[in-house]
Design a protein around this motif. Structure first.
Motif, PDB file in Angstrom:
ATOM      1  N   ALA A 136       8.716  -3.535   1.040  1.00 47.85           N
ATOM      2  CA  ALA A 136       7.385  -3.769   1.012  1.00 47.85           C
ATOM      3  C   ALA A 136       6.614  -2.655   0.813  1.00 47.85           C
ATOM      4  O   ALA A 136       6.700  -1.626   1.416  1.00 47.85           O
ATOM      5  CB  ALA A 136       6.983  -4.651   1.843  1.00 47.85           C
ATOM      6  N   THR A 137       5.724  -2.460  -0.100  1.00 50.04           N
ATOM      7  CA  THR A 137       4.722  -1.317  -0.110  1.00 50.04           C
ATOM      8  C   THR A 137       3.320  -1.890   0.279  1.00 50.04           C
ATOM      9  O   THR A 137       2.777  -2.940  -0.492  1.00 50.04           O
ATOM     10  CB  THR A 137       4.733  -0.640  -1.725  1.00 50.04           C
ATOM     11  OG1 THR A 137       5.921  -0.479  -2.000  1.00 50.04           O
ATOM     12  CG2 THR A 137       3.782   0.343  -1.648  1.00 50.04           C
ATOM     13  N   ILE A 138       2.651  -1.087   1.094  1.00 49.58           N
ATOM     14  CA  ILE A 138       1.218  -1.646   1.330  1.00 49.58           C
ATOM     15  C   ILE A 138       0.261  -0.320   0.978  1.00 49.58           C
ATOM     16  O   ILE A 138       0.471   0.641   1.328  1.00 49.58           O
ATOM     17  CB  ILE A 138       1.439  -1.655   2.952  1.00 49.58           C
ATOM     18  CG1 ILE A 138       2.234  -2.721   3.283  1.00 49.58           C
ATOM     19  CG2 ILE A 138      -0.010  -1.987   3.516  1.00 49.58           C
ATOM     20  CD1 ILE A 138       2.506  -3.149   4.927  1.00 49.58           C
ATOM     21  N   LYS A 139      -0.653  -0.682   0.531  1.00 48.51           N
ATOM     22  CA  LYS A 139      -1.646   0.273  -0.025  1.00 48.51           C
ATOM     23  C   LYS A 139      -3.021   0.041   0.936  1.00 48.51           C
ATOM     24  O   LYS A 139      -3.520  -0.982   0.739  1.00 48.51           O
ATOM     25  CB  LYS A 139      -1.845   0.080  -1.580  1.00 48.51           C
ATOM     26  CG  LYS A 139      -2.984   0.993  -2.049  1.00 48.51           C
ATOM     27  CD  LYS A 139      -2.810   0.973  -3.645  1.00 48.51           C
ATOM     28  CE  LYS A 139      -3.760   2.324  -4.221  1.00 48.51           C
ATOM     29  NZ  LYS A 139      -3.710   2.252  -5.479  1.00 48.51           N
ATOM     30  N   GLU A 140      -3.561   1.013   1.410  1.00 38.86           N
ATOM     31  CA  GLU A 140      -4.871   0.601   2.230  1.00 38.86           C
ATOM     32  C   GLU A 140      -5.660   1.626   2.074  1.00 38.86           C
ATOM     33  O   GLU A 140      -5.433   2.832   1.510  1.00 38.86           O
ATOM     34  CB  GLU A 140      -4.366   0.974   3.735  1.00 38.86           C
ATOM     35  CG  GLU A 140      -3.420   0.131   4.325  1.00 38.86           C
ATOM     36  CD  GLU A 140      -3.133   0.178   5.694  1.00 38.86           C
ATOM     37  OE1 GLU A 140      -4.137   0.662   6.470  1.00 38.86           O
ATOM     38  OE2 GLU A 140      -1.957   0.004   6.303  1.00 38.86           O
TER      39      GLU A 140
END
Length: 143
Positions: A136-140
């Motif tokens: 999973a890729t999380i962009k914050e």
């Protein structure tokens, strides 16, 4: 818990063999030439009920026929045997699990003693796990 029908049936016949080692036992089929005294173990149709989530209850009902010794008073012999069954069939092993028999009762019909009882098994159905998410890729961002 993976309990099979044959495990329960084997548990009942094993308990009879331990109690009455010298008495013949027949299972599921009555032979033409029974050597009385002997036992015949009859398994009635099995029922299963649904519990919560993966839980189930399976109901096994048995009728143990006892064909009395022809040289003895038939009801007296049958009553002696049924007393031993009431005392010794309350708990029996099914596989490695100790199970309790319930709803025990008996009757004598046409010179044959019938000992009825039930075993109610609590089962948990095994489920195969769903494949997990690989990545999973999380962009914050902060504002």
């Amino acid at each position: 818990m993976a309990v099979k029908v044959n495990d329960v049936l084997n548990g009942v016949t094993r308990a009879l063999a331990e109690q009455f080692p010298n008495m013949p036992r027949y299972c599921e089929e009555i032979k033409q030439e029974l050597n009385a005294p002997c036992f015949f173990v009859k398994l009635f149709p099995i029922a299963q009920g649904r519990g919560i989530h993966r839980r189930y209850v399976r109901y096994y009902t048995f009728d143990i026929h006892y064909f009395p010794d022809p040289d003895k008073e038939e009801n007296e012999d049958a009553h002696d045997i049924v007393e031993q069954l009431y005392d010794n069939m309350e708990y029996l092993y099914v596989g490695a699990s100790l199970c309790r028999c319930s709803r025990m009762r008996h009757e004598i019909v046409n010179g044959v003693m019938h000992f009825f009882f039930s075993i109610d098994m609590q089962l948990i159905k095994q489920i195969t796990p769903s494949p997990l998410m690989e990545t999973a890729t999380i962009k914050e961002t902060i504002k």
